[in-house]
Structures are given as C-alpha cells and as structure tokens.
Scaffold this motif. Structure first.
Motif: not given
Length: 171
Positions: A81-82, A146-147, A167-171
């Motif tokens: 999230r950050r 971020t990039y 709510t919980k991102a997964t790659w």
C-alpha cells in the motif's frame, strides 16, 4: 570445459571516484527499463542486508536470509500500500498536480557485491558497465517496488483498479 556466466550491461555510464569508497557508477535508465530489470529479477532484494521478511512469518530459516528475491516477493518486509501511494504521487506530479504533491528523488542505487569469485564491475572505454555479480537493492525497496508498479500499470492499466480494490494484492 564449458563456462556459464551471467552478466548485466548498462550503457552510457559515468564513473565517479570516491576516496575511501571506490568507484561509483552513474547512469540514466527509464522507468520501463527498471521495471523490466525488476520483473526479470535482474535486480533483486537481499533480505540479509535490508528489512528482511515480514514479522508475521516465524518459520524463516537463516538460510532464507541469504536468498536474493524479486522485489515483489510477498514474504519481504515491504508494504504494498505504501508503494502504491508513492506510485500515485508520482503520477499526480507527472500530471501537474496543483496541490504540489511530489515524489522523492528519482535516483535509485544498486549494489553489485564482488568477491567470492565474482569480479569487480568493468567500465569499458565506450561507457558500458559490465556487471558479473548479482545486483541488489539497498535500502530503497519501497521505491523500487513503486517503479515496478508504475511499469506494471503501464503495461496493464486495468491492474491499477484491480489492485486498488483488492484487500490483499497478490503478484
């Protein structure tokens, strides 16, 4: 006998000599080039030298700290999230946000530790730096994530909305 060597080349590099530190190399890469290097794990995260793993994981062996992992590995002590908020700030500034929201410096730094049979980087006369050691992120994991997100969003615009709603991102 065959040999197997992995190497990374960066063009248009300038060497900066720092007394007591040794050479530091500077180059300009695009966010897309950085995204590809992160996606392909050319640049990795070293838990041993950085923030390590998330505190909620209790069964982490000492050997796991020697691994070099993709910056997107969910086990790392990086807050998605950050990184998402940082990416949005970047896009707002790029779009000319009137509230003055700005992202930090655009500089990123990498480590290429030599020794243990790994040679020092070689800067050729044409300005190409040859690195034959693993490239790792110093304490800029969130910035690199971020990039990575910016590059990912560029190549898959619908992922911005999907990741924001998750709510919980997964790659």
């Amino acid at each position: 006998m065959s040999s197997l060597t992995s190497r990374t080349e960066v063009s248009n590099v300038t060497a900066i000599r720092r007394p007591g530190v040794g050479p530091i190399y500077r180059a300009v890469v695009t966010i897309d080039q950085l995204f590809e290097a992160l996606r392909d794990s050319t640049i990795r995260y070293a838990p041993k030298y950085q923030r390590g793993f998330r505190r909620s994981q209790e069964d982490i062996s000492e050997a796991d700290y020697d691994l070099l992992l993709p910056v997107t590995d969910e086990r790392l002590q990086l807050d998605l999230r950050r990184a998402q908020a940082m990416a949005v700030k970047f896009l707002m500034a790029l779009n000319g946000d009137k509230r003055g929201k700005r992202l930090f410096t655009s500089f990123v730094v990498w480590n290429a530790r030599h020794g243990d049979g790994r040679p020092e980087p070689i800067l050729r006369e044409d300005g190409t730096l040859e690195i034959r050691a693993p490239i790792t992120v110093p304490d800029t994991g969130h910035r690199h994530l971020t990039y990575f997100l910016l590059g990912s969003w560029k190549h898959n615009e619908t992922s911005i909305l999907m990741r924001s709603l998750s709510t919980k991102a997964t790659w």
